[in-house]
Design a protein around this motif. Structure first.
Motif, PDB file in Angstrom:
ATOM      1  N   ASN A 155      32.013  31.747  34.765  1.00 29.90           N
ATOM      2  CA  ASN A 155      33.426  31.373  34.729  1.00 29.90           C
ATOM      3  C   ASN A 155      34.242  32.620  35.038  1.00 29.90           C
ATOM      4  OD1 ASN A 155      36.132  30.833  33.792  1.00 29.90           O
ATOM      5  ND2 ASN A 155      35.321  29.081  32.674  1.00 29.90           N
ATOM      6  N   LEU A 156      34.915  32.645  36.185  1.00 30.64           N
ATOM      7  CA  LEU A 156      35.621  33.839  36.640  1.00 30.64           C
ATOM      8  C   LEU A 156      37.101  33.543  36.802  1.00 30.64           C
ATOM      9  CD1 LEU A 156      35.595  36.759  37.777  1.00 30.64           C
ATOM     10  CD2 LEU A 156      35.158  35.752  40.036  1.00 30.64           C
ATOM     11  N   THR A 157      37.940  34.427  36.229  1.00 34.32           N
ATOM     12  CA  THR A 157      39.387  34.376  36.424  1.00 34.32           C
ATOM     13  C   THR A 157      39.833  35.659  37.102  1.00 34.32           C
ATOM     14  OG1 THR A 157      39.762  32.991  34.467  1.00 34.32           O
ATOM     15  CG2 THR A 157      41.634  34.243  35.289  1.00 34.32           C
ATOM     16  N   LEU A 158      40.582  35.508  38.201  1.00 34.19           N
ATOM     17  CA  LEU A 158      41.135  36.652  38.927  1.00 34.19           C
ATOM     18  C   LEU A 158      42.650  36.609  38.817  1.00 34.19           C
ATOM     19  CD1 LEU A 158      39.002  36.562  42.214  1.00 34.19           C
ATOM     20  CD2 LEU A 158      38.547  37.854  40.120  1.00 34.19           C
ATOM     21  N   ASN A 159      43.248  37.724  38.398  1.00 32.78           N
ATOM     22  CA  ASN A 159      44.693  37.823  38.239  1.00 32.78           C
ATOM     23  C   ASN A 159      45.267  38.920  39.124  1.00 32.78           C
ATOM     24  OD1 ASN A 159      44.801  35.852  36.129  1.00 32.78           O
ATOM     25  ND2 ASN A 159      44.116  37.388  34.674  1.00 32.78           N
ATOM     26  N   ALA A 160      46.289  38.573  39.913  1.00 34.48           N
ATOM     27  CA  ALA A 160      47.055  39.545  40.701  1.00 34.48           C
ATOM     28  C   ALA A 160      46.166  40.460  41.529  1.00 34.48           C
ATOM     29  CB  ALA A 160      47.958  40.363  39.772  1.00 34.48           C
ATOM     30  N   LEU A 161      45.385  39.850  42.405  1.00 36.27           N
ATOM     31  CA  LEU A 161      44.362  40.566  43.153  1.00 36.27           C
ATOM     32  C   LEU A 161      44.278  39.992  44.565  1.00 36.27           C
ATOM     33  CD1 LEU A 161      41.899  42.540  43.077  1.00 36.27           C
ATOM     34  CD2 LEU A 161      40.567  40.649  42.151  1.00 36.27           C
ATOM     35  N   THR A 162      43.875  40.816  45.533  1.00 39.88           N
ATOM     36  CA  THR A 162      43.606  40.356  46.891  1.00 39.88           C
ATOM     37  C   THR A 162      42.142  40.607  47.230  1.00 39.88           C
ATOM     38  OG1 THR A 162      45.860  40.733  47.688  1.00 39.88           O
ATOM     39  CG2 THR A 162      44.117  40.720  49.336  1.00 39.88           C
ATOM     40  N   ALA A 179      34.599  34.515  50.551  1.00 40.03           N
ATOM     41  CA  ALA A 179      35.006  35.416  49.470  1.00 40.03           C
ATOM     42  C   ALA A 179      34.304  35.070  48.166  1.00 40.03           C
ATOM     43  CB  ALA A 179      36.522  35.362  49.265  1.00 40.03           C
ATOM     44  N   ILE A 180      34.200  33.768  47.852  1.00 43.32           N
ATOM     45  CA  ILE A 180      33.677  33.332  46.549  1.00 43.32           C
ATOM     46  C   ILE A 180      32.841  32.079  46.736  1.00 43.32           C
ATOM     47  CG2 ILE A 180      34.283  32.608  44.216  1.00 43.32           C
ATOM     48  CD1 ILE A 180      37.008  34.002  44.632  1.00 43.32           C
ATOM     49  N   TRP A 181      31.678  32.051  46.097  1.00 42.61           N
ATOM     50  CA  TRP A 181      30.816  30.867  46.087  1.00 42.61           C
ATOM     51  C   TRP A 181      30.544  30.449  44.648  1.00 42.61           C
ATOM     52  CZ3 TRP A 181      24.867  30.979  46.325  1.00 42.61           C
ATOM     53  CH2 TRP A 181      24.354  29.673  46.383  1.00 42.61           C
ATOM     54  N   LEU A 182      30.857  29.192  44.331  1.00 48.27           N
ATOM     55  CA  LEU A 182      30.491  28.598  43.046  1.00 48.27           C
ATOM     56  C   LEU A 182      29.292  27.710  43.267  1.00 48.27           C
ATOM     57  CD1 LEU A 182      33.850  28.569  43.259  1.00 48.27           C
ATOM     58  CD2 LEU A 182      33.622  27.592  40.979  1.00 48.27           C
ATOM     59  N   SER A 195      45.473  36.480  46.283  1.00 49.73           N
ATOM     60  CA  SER A 195      45.416  36.171  47.713  1.00 49.73           C
ATOM     61  C   SER A 195      43.992  36.335  48.227  1.00 49.73           C
ATOM     62  CB  SER A 195      46.359  37.099  48.482  1.00 49.73           C
ATOM     63  OG  SER A 195      46.260  36.886  49.875  1.00 49.73           O
ATOM     64  N   LEU A 196      43.502  35.323  48.931  1.00 53.29           N
ATOM     65  CA  LEU A 196      42.226  35.398  49.634  1.00 53.29           C
ATOM     66  C   LEU A 196      42.549  35.314  51.120  1.00 53.29           C
ATOM     67  CD1 LEU A 196      39.960  33.001  47.510  1.00 53.29           C
ATOM     68  CD2 LEU A 196      40.561  35.388  47.081  1.00 53.29           C
ATOM     69  N   THR A 197      42.281  36.395  51.845  1.00 51.53           N
ATOM     70  CA  THR A 197      42.725  36.451  53.229  1.00 51.53           C
ATOM     71  C   THR A 197      41.685  37.095  54.138  1.00 51.53           C
ATOM     72  OG1 THR A 197      44.493  37.255  54.697  1.00 51.53           O
ATOM     73  CG2 THR A 197      43.934  38.646  52.823  1.00 51.53           C
ATOM     74  N   THR A 198      41.586  36.541  55.356  1.00 56.56           N
ATOM     75  CA  THR A 198      40.747  37.086  56.424  1.00 56.56           C
ATOM     76  C   THR A 198      39.276  37.143  56.013  1.00 56.56           C
ATOM     77  OG1 THR A 198      42.672  38.523  56.822  1.00 56.56           O
ATOM     78  CG2 THR A 198      40.807  38.814  58.287  1.00 56.56           C
ATOM     79  N   ASN A 199      38.846  36.144  55.246  1.00 54.79           N
ATOM     80  CA  ASN A 199      37.436  36.017  54.898  1.00 54.79           C
ATOM     81  C   ASN A 199      36.774  35.008  55.826  1.00 54.79           C
ATOM     82  OD1 ASN A 199      37.418  37.656  52.278  1.00 54.79           O
ATOM     83  ND2 ASN A 199      39.080  36.208  51.923  1.00 54.79           N
ATOM     84  N   SER A 216      40.521  26.234  40.085  1.00 56.44           N
ATOM     85  CA  SER A 216      41.947  26.112  39.790  1.00 56.44           C
ATOM     86  C   SER A 216      42.676  27.252  40.482  1.00 56.44           C
ATOM     87  CB  SER A 216      42.182  26.162  38.275  1.00 56.44           C
ATOM     88  OG  SER A 216      43.571  26.088  37.987  1.00 56.44           O
ATOM     89  N   VAL A 217      43.617  26.905  41.351  1.00 56.19           N
ATOM     90  CA  VAL A 217      44.363  27.894  42.127  1.00 56.19           C
ATOM     91  C   VAL A 217      45.835  27.773  41.756  1.00 56.19           C
ATOM     92  CG1 VAL A 217      44.992  28.675  44.440  1.00 56.19           C
ATOM     93  CG2 VAL A 217      42.701  27.736  44.020  1.00 56.19           C
ATOM     94  N   ASN A 218      46.420  28.867  41.249  1.00 59.20           N
ATOM     95  CA  ASN A 218      47.792  28.840  40.753  1.00 59.20           C
ATOM     96  C   ASN A 218      48.606  29.962  41.370  1.00 59.20           C
ATOM     97  OD1 ASN A 218      47.154  26.804  38.587  1.00 59.20           O
ATOM     98  ND2 ASN A 218      45.869  28.482  37.889  1.00 59.20           N
ATOM     99  N   SER A 219      49.729  29.601  41.978  1.00 61.75           N
ATOM    100  CA  SER A 219      50.647  30.590  42.557  1.00 61.75           C
ATOM    101  C   SER A 219      49.897  31.610  43.406  1.00 61.75           C
ATOM    102  CB  SER A 219      51.432  31.300  41.437  1.00 61.75           C
ATOM    103  OG  SER A 219      52.163  30.364  40.671  1.00 61.75           O
ATOM    104  N   SER A 220      49.027  31.116  44.248  1.00 60.84           N
ATOM    105  CA  SER A 220      48.156  31.971  45.051  1.00 60.84           C
ATOM    106  C   SER A 220      48.214  31.576  46.514  1.00 60.84           C
ATOM    107  CB  SER A 220      46.718  31.900  44.526  1.00 60.84           C
ATOM    108  OG  SER A 220      46.634  32.427  43.207  1.00 60.84           O
TER     109      SER A 220
END
Length: 411
Positions: A155-162, A179-182, A195-199, A216-220
């Motif tokens: 269970n991973l939470t990422l905050n304010a990260l690119t 970028a991420i595989w579940l 932000s997930l960009t140019t992956n 769950s994607v919030n304000s991203s």
């Protein structure tokens, strides 16, 4: 694809737990059964055959939740080794990692023994707090994604990260999740102000591939990611019921070569978009489907416009939305300025076959089907049901809903 790799505790890259002022408790590993092969966007005998089928060869092993107090690790520098060590310290036992403010962490190598992940595999509850930080793969590095999250407890939470320039390669791994595989039931991901960009993913999910997990994607923002299917996100049940909720976010400018420039959702999945714009995504290639969205599960859009997406190539279908077998409900979500462009293109705004689409206060306007034999500039219903509730379909080219119209109440 790589052979199955048993998951073991990640190696701390040159730093010991003592360097952070704590001792890492031992996590007890318990193997999980292999996940079943994922299915593509259509498994109905009555639906058109779709070639998007994938198989994952990796097996997950979960860890029991940590019984001691949660760890907190402050990354002391902007160095790759410090980042890998900090995440490795909590990946299997749970905890929080605080990045150094404003860093760009440039990864040059995968974290052993996980040759297609740049960071240790997450098998417990982990939060990573960024402060405007970026984690990126060096342009000269071998291909790898950043994070793999394994069920049943990952269970991973990422905050304010690119996260940028990840690349899930079918040569080194399964090519899923740039970028991420579940993978596996119980796996979960939360993005907050991230932000997930140019992956890039060689197969599914340019930014995120979710196989039977919860996203769950919030304000991203998911921007300028690329895959064969699901340029930004691919959601698969993988023998379960993968889900995704996206709130107050943007899925924009992503690319696919076959299916769903923005988000793809397979049979048996549930996706909800709220106050989220799906815009300027594209699919290019013969039989391109779903410039913004392609789906066969259950999808709900609330106040989520689908704008300026494109499918290009012979038999292009669903410039904005392609729905087969599944159910799509749009409420206060206009579909506008989308394009299906190519010989025999269909459904500049929406293409529906076998499934059900219901639009409530969601106008379909200024969409286009272009090319020789093009039809259904606004909506094209090959089969299934399309219901319009206070949702005008007007100003589309070459017509609104096919000639003759294929949608009741649309002319």
């Amino acid at each position: 694809m790589r052979p199955s790799i048993p998951r073991i505790a990640p190696i701390l890259m040159g730093l010991t737990a003592a360097a952070f002022g704590f001792v890492t408790p031992t996590a007890t590993a318990q193997p999980a059964p292999p996940a079943p092969d994922p299915l593509g966007v259509s498994q109905s005998a009555t639906a058109p055959t779709n070639t998007v089928v994938g198989t994952s060869s990796a097996k997950a092993s979960g860890t029991t939740p940590a019984t001691s107090r949660s760890l907190t690790v402050n990354v002391p520098s902007c160095n790759e080794s410090d980042l890998q060590a900090a995440i490795g310290a909590v990946a299997t036992v749970g905890g929080t990692v605080n990045l150094r403010r404003g860093c760009t962490y440039t990864l040059t190598d995968a974290a052993p023994p996980n040759d297609d992940n740049g960071l240790p595999v997450i098998t417990n509850r982990v939060t990573i707090n960024g402060y405007g930080d970026t984690i990126t793969r060096a342009a000269t590095a071998a291909n790898f994604r950043f994070f793999e999250i394994d069920g049943p407890n990952g269970n991973l939470t990422l905050n304010a990260l690119t996260l940028s320039n990840g690349h899930a390669s079918s040569g080194l791994g399964n090519g899923r999740g740039g970028a991420i595989w579940l993978q596996g039931g119980g796996s979960a991901l939360t993005l907050n102000n991230t932000s997930l960009t140019t992956n890039t993913a060689d197969t599914f999910g340019g930014a995120i591939d979710n196989d039977n997990g919860t996203v769950s994607v919030n304000s991203s923002t998911l921007y300028n990611n690329t895959a064969r299917a699901g340029g930004a996100v691919f959601v698969s049940p993988f023998g379960g019921s993968g889900t995704a909720t996206v709130d107050r976010s943007g899925i924009t400018g992503n690319h696919a070569t076959q299916l769903a420039g923005g988000i793809a959702a397979a049979v048996g999945t549930k996706v909800t978009l709220t106050s989220t714009q799906v815009s300027s995504n594209d699919v290019t290639g013969t039989n391109a489907q779903g410039g913004g969205i392609a789906q066969a599960g259950t999808m709900t859009l609330k106040r989520s416009p689908v704008i300026g997406n494109t499918t290009s190539g012979n038999n292009a279908q669903g410039g904005g939305i392609y729905n087969t077998v599944g159910t799509v409900q749009l409420t206060d979500s206009p579909v506008t300025n989308n394009t299906a462009n190519g010989t025999n293109s269909r459904g500049g705004g929406i293409y529906n076959t076998v499934g059900t689409v219901t639009l409530t206060r969601s106008p379909v306007t200024r969409n286009r089907a272009l090319g020789t034999g093009a039809d259904g500039g606004g909506i094209f219903r090959a089969s299934g049901t399309v219901t319009l509730i206070a949702s005008p379909v007007v100003g589309n080219q070459p017509n609104n809903c096919g000639s003759p119209s294929t949608v009741p109440g649309c002319f």
